[in-house]
Design an enzyme around this catalytic site. Sequence first.
Site, PDB file in Angstrom:
ATOM      1  CE  LYS A   1      40.604  42.823  55.807  1.00  0.00           C
ATOM      2  NZ  LYS A   1      40.679  41.875  54.389  1.00  0.00           N
TER       3      LYS A   1
HETATM    4  C1  LIG Z   1      40.751  40.633  54.182  1.00  0.00           C
HETATM    5  C2  LIG Z   1      41.536  40.353  53.229  1.00  0.00           C
HETATM    6  C3  LIG Z   1      40.858  39.027  52.152  1.00  0.00           C
HETATM    7  C4  LIG Z   1      40.117  38.778  52.540  1.00  0.00           C
HETATM    8  O1  LIG Z   1      39.999  38.017  54.159  1.00  0.00           O
HETATM    9  P1  LIG Z   1      39.077  36.892  54.741  1.00  0.00           P
HETATM   10  O2  LIG Z   1      39.867  36.918  56.176  1.00  0.00           O
HETATM   11  O3  LIG Z   1      39.119  35.531  54.006  1.00  0.00           O
HETATM   12  O4  LIG Z   1      37.444  37.722  54.596  1.00  0.00           O
HETATM   13  C5  LIG Z   1      41.444  39.199  50.593  1.00  0.00           C
HETATM   14  N1  LIG Z   1      42.422  39.266  50.256  1.00  0.00           N
HETATM   15  C6  LIG Z   1      43.220  40.587  50.814  1.00  0.00           C
HETATM   16  C7  LIG Z   1      43.663  41.532  49.795  1.00  0.00           C
HETATM   17  C8  LIG Z   1      42.841  41.160  51.874  1.00  0.00           C
HETATM   18  O5  LIG Z   1      43.008  41.999  52.915  1.00  0.00           O
END
Ligand SMILES: *Cc1c(COP(=O)(O)O)cnc(C)c1O
Length: 381
Positions: free
Chosen positions: A182
Site C-alpha cells: 500500500k
Molecule cells: C488491501 C485491501 C484490503 C485490506 O487488506 P489487508 O491485507 O487485510 O490489510 C481491503 N480491501 C481492499 C480493496 C484492499 O486493497
Amino acid sequence: MTTIPLSSPDLIDCDVAAVLEVLCGPRLSLGPKVPAFEQAIAERAGVRHAVAVNSGTSALHLCIKAAGIGEDDEVITTPFSFVASANCVLFENGTPVFVDIDPVTWNMDPGRIEQAITPRTKAILPVHVFGRPCAMDQILEIARRHRLTVIEDACETIGARYKGRPVGSLGQTGVFAFYPNKQLTTGEGGAIVTDDAEVAALCRSWRNQGRGENGGWLQHERLGYNYRLSDINCALGLAQIERLDEILTRRACVAALYTEKIRNIPELIAPADAESETEMSWFVYVVRLQDEFTRQDRDAVLEKLRSRGIECNDYFTPIHLQPFYQSRFGFHYGDFPITESVAERTIALPFYNQLTEAAVERVCRSLREAVHSRQATRAVA
Ligand SMILES: *Cc1c(COP(=O)(O)O)cnc(C)c1O
C-alpha cells in the site's frame, strides 16, 4: 537481467530509527505510538476519530459490526475488488449483493445500485479501486434516500480527495490498510476513520477483547477480538505518514511516465485521467488490453513479461468468480459482464515510489513487444 518487482515498500533511515526507538523502550504494545498514529490518521482523513487495528480486513469487519449488519442483512458492493471487501459482510452472516462496475473508472456503477436495493438492504460498501475515488455524491444521495449506511473501503486510496474532501471521511466509516504494497505501510495494519464517537468507542472495545474504556484488564463488556496493532507498527506508520505527500507525488509522477508511453501502444488502454472533481492516490498501475484481445492473450502477455524479468499480475479476479463464492452462492461467468470483461484484460505493471524512468521504459518496451507478437499470432490464427 535484474527483475523489476511488482511493488516495493519505500523505507528510509528515519522509518528504521522510529521502529528501533520502540524496540529499545519499555512498551511494544498499548503504548503511546498507537494514539499518536491514530491522531495523525484522523487529521489526514479530516475526521474526529481513527482506530488502528491489525489489518484492513479487521477494520472492515468492525465497520460491518458498527453498521449493525447481521443475519440476512444485505450489503451492496462491487465484485471488482480484493476479496476482503465482500468477506467482511459474511463474517457477520450478512449477504454481499454485487452490482457491476463502470467500464472506464472500474468502480461500482452508481446507476445500478437502486435496482439492487431490497427491504433487507442495510448498507452500501463502495471500494475506491486502485486509488480512484468512487462517485460519492450519487452513492451518498441514494443511501440518504433509502436510509442506508455507507462504509467506504479506502484501503487502496489513502490521501485521495473527492470534491476536496478526503476519501474515507464521506461515509459513516472509512477504512485504510497498511500492508507493504500500500501507499503507506506499517508492515501489517489497518484503520477505521469516523466522525461518530460511539462507533469509534465500540471499535476500540472490539479490537481489544471487548474491554471497556475505563474497565479493568479482565473486565469484558462485549464479545471482542484481538485486532490490536502494536506500537512497533504504529511507529513505522507515524514515520511514513510524515512523508505521505511526498510519496503520493512521487507515485503520481511514475504513473504519468507510464501513461505517456502506454498511450502510444494502440492495443492498450491506459488508466483514465482522474475525474475533474477528484484527486487520485495511485495504488497500482493497471492497464487493459483492447476488447479484441481475450483472456488467453492477456495471460500470454503476462507470461512473456515474466520471462523478461518483469513482475506483473492480473488484478482482480472478480469476487463472484472466486471458487468459494461460486460454490456458496451459485455465481457463474456472465453474472457481471463488465467486471468480467475488464478483469480478463487487465495487467498490473511494476509500480512503486523508487521506480526509475529507465525501468518504466524497459517495462513499456517489453510490453509493446509482447502485445505486438500476440497481435501477430492472432492475425495468423
Ligand atoms: C488491501 C485491501 C484490503 C485490506 O487488506 P489487508 O491485507 O487485510 O490489510 C481491503 N480491501 C481492499 C480493496 C484492499 O486493497
